[in-house]
Design an enzyme around this catalytic site. Structure first.
Site, PDB file in Angstrom:
ATOM      1  N   ASN A  29     -36.817  18.960 -35.237  1.00 50.76           N
ATOM      2  CA  ASN A  29     -38.512  19.293 -36.009  1.00 50.76           C
ATOM      3  C   ASN A  29     -37.811  18.827 -37.048  1.00 50.76           C
ATOM      4  O   ASN A  29     -38.932  18.924 -38.647  1.00 50.76           O
ATOM      5  CB  ASN A  29     -38.107  21.155 -36.351  1.00 50.76           C
ATOM      6  N   ASP A  59     -44.860  28.016 -29.008  1.00 53.65           N
ATOM      7  CA  ASP A  59     -45.176  26.693 -29.017  1.00 53.65           C
ATOM      8  C   ASP A  59     -46.901  26.593 -29.632  1.00 53.65           C
ATOM      9  O   ASP A  59     -47.351  27.817 -28.908  1.00 53.65           O
ATOM     10  CB  ASP A  59     -45.036  25.508 -27.796  1.00 53.65           C
TER      11      ASP A  59
HETATM   12  C1  FPP Z   1     -43.953  24.880 -32.490  1.00 51.33           C
HETATM   13  O1  FPP Z   1     -45.074  24.882 -32.632  1.00 51.33           O
HETATM   14  C2  FPP Z   1     -43.280  26.213 -33.697  1.00 51.33           C
HETATM   15  C3  FPP Z   1     -42.565  25.608 -34.630  1.00 51.33           C
HETATM   16  C4  FPP Z   1     -41.979  24.604 -34.699  1.00 51.33           C
HETATM   17  C5  FPP Z   1     -42.448  26.858 -35.343  1.00 51.33           C
HETATM   18  C6  FPP Z   1     -42.001  27.979 -35.147  1.00 51.33           C
HETATM   19  C7  FPP Z   1     -42.471  28.965 -36.080  1.00 51.33           C
HETATM   20  C8  FPP Z   1     -42.619  30.313 -36.079  1.00 51.33           C
HETATM   21  C9  FPP Z   1     -43.520  30.966 -35.771  1.00 51.33           C
HETATM   22  C10 FPP Z   1     -42.421  30.963 -37.998  1.00 51.33           C
HETATM   23  C11 FPP Z   1     -41.961  30.791 -38.322  1.00 51.33           C
HETATM   24  C12 FPP Z   1     -40.506  31.847 -37.735  1.00 51.33           C
HETATM   25  C13 FPP Z   1     -40.282  33.150 -38.236  1.00 51.33           C
HETATM   26  C14 FPP Z   1     -39.040  33.393 -37.061  1.00 51.33           C
HETATM   27  C15 FPP Z   1     -40.308  33.576 -38.751  1.00 51.33           C
HETATM   28  P1  FPP Z   1     -46.119  23.726 -33.354  1.00 51.33           P
HETATM   29  O2  FPP Z   1     -45.999  23.217 -34.260  1.00 51.33           O
HETATM   30  O3  FPP Z   1     -44.909  22.677 -32.500  1.00 51.33           O
HETATM   31  O4  FPP Z   1     -47.188  23.418 -32.618  1.00 51.33           O
HETATM   32  P2  FPP Z   1     -48.234  22.313 -32.066  1.00 51.33           P
HETATM   33  O5  FPP Z   1     -47.648  21.863 -30.519  1.00 51.33           O
HETATM   34  O6  FPP Z   1     -49.342  23.209 -31.502  1.00 51.33           O
HETATM   35  O7  FPP Z   1     -48.198  20.994 -32.820  1.00 51.33           O
END
Ligand code: FPP
Length: 248
Positions: A68, A20
């Site tokens: 998501n 996250d």
């Molecule tokens: C949460 O951060 C993260 C995600 C919803 C996506 C995670 C994806 C990756 C790390 C990249 C792709 C994955 C792979 C396996 C190649 P957020 O966007 O919710 O962050 P925030 O809470 O700060 O808004």
């Protein structure tokens, strides 16, 4: 300080991570959210390597939840593109490092091209006997549990299974994680302290490690910190500390 002189012993057999903080990391830099997700992919690479080098046998990464799908279309599209590129770029590396890829979640909901690449990598690494890397994609734990219960109920109705024989093992055998041990350690980056519908059955006895570090800043050093923290804890499984000391 990382303290590379410290040893992470015991090493958790299975580590699960809620990655996250990509969005907030990008926002702080006045960049679009996708910039954070791109940096997050570099963290994925670093953590997969660190886990393998540390002797972790199973690593499960929460890459995309069922919720998501409700994000803006451009972000979903961008994330799917990153995932596809990651899988294409990493196949050779996974084979070289004996890593077997798996997917927890509704694979059928992924865009066709991503699913195809995913199936290809899963097939091409099926004989790898080193670390298992599970990507939780379009994953939600309650949906997973409901699916397992439905399957078990159908088996009972058809006489394949006796209702009385349903136990922990039967449930575990009907989850995406069938055949793999439950996570010993769950890490959540980004400062929030929630489980967010992640592996609710499997995390029953897991040690939880929350860190303020945003996922794009979570690299090898930070992963090792989590392993050190795990190694310093005493897992009691409902027993007293004295009982555990005697059993050692
Ligand atoms: C949460 O951060 C993260 C995600 C919803 C996506 C995670 C994806 C990756 C790390 C990249 C792709 C994955 C792979 C396996 C190649 P957020 O966007 O919710 O962050 P925030 O809470 O700060 O808004």
């Amino acid at each position: 300080m990382a303290g590379s002189e410290r040893t992470a012993d015991p090493v958790p057999a299975h580590v699960a991570i809620i990655m996250d903080g990509n969005g907030r990391w990008a926002k702080k830099r006045h960049r679009p959210r996708l910039f954070g997700h791109k940096a997050g992919v570099d963290s994925v690479r670093a953590v997969v390597e660190a886990a393998r080098e540390s002797g972790v046998n199973h690593l499960t990464l929460y890459a995309f939840s069922t919720e998501n799908w409700n994000r803006p279309g451009a972000e979903v599209k961008g994330l799917m593109a990153l995932l596809k590129t990651y899988l294409q770029a990493e196949l050779a590396n996974m084979k070289k490092n004996n890593i077997r890829l798996g997917c927890f979640g509704q694979k059928e909901r992924l865009p066709e091209d991503v699913r195809r690449v995913m199936d290809e990598v899963i097939g091409d690494t099926a004989n790898c006997s080193g670390m298992r890397l599970n990507l939780a994609l379009s994953y939600g734990s309650r949906t997973e549990i409901i699916g397992a219960v439905q399957e078990i109920a159908q088996k009972c109705a058809s006489g394949q299974l006796d209702a009385e024989s349903i136990n922990d093992q039967v449930m575990s055998d009907h989850l995406y994680s069938a055949g793999q041990p439950d996570p010993d350690l769950m890490i959540r980056t980004g400062g929030e302290k929630r489980l967010s519908n992640f592996l609710l059955w499997q995390l029953s006895y897991a040690e939880i490690y929350f860190t303020e570090t945003m996922w794009p800043d979570f690299r090898k050093e930070q992963f090792l910190e989590a392993l050190y923290s795990f190694a310093s804890r005493q897992r009691r499984y409902g027993r007293t500390g004295e009982q555990m000391t005697k059993a050692e």
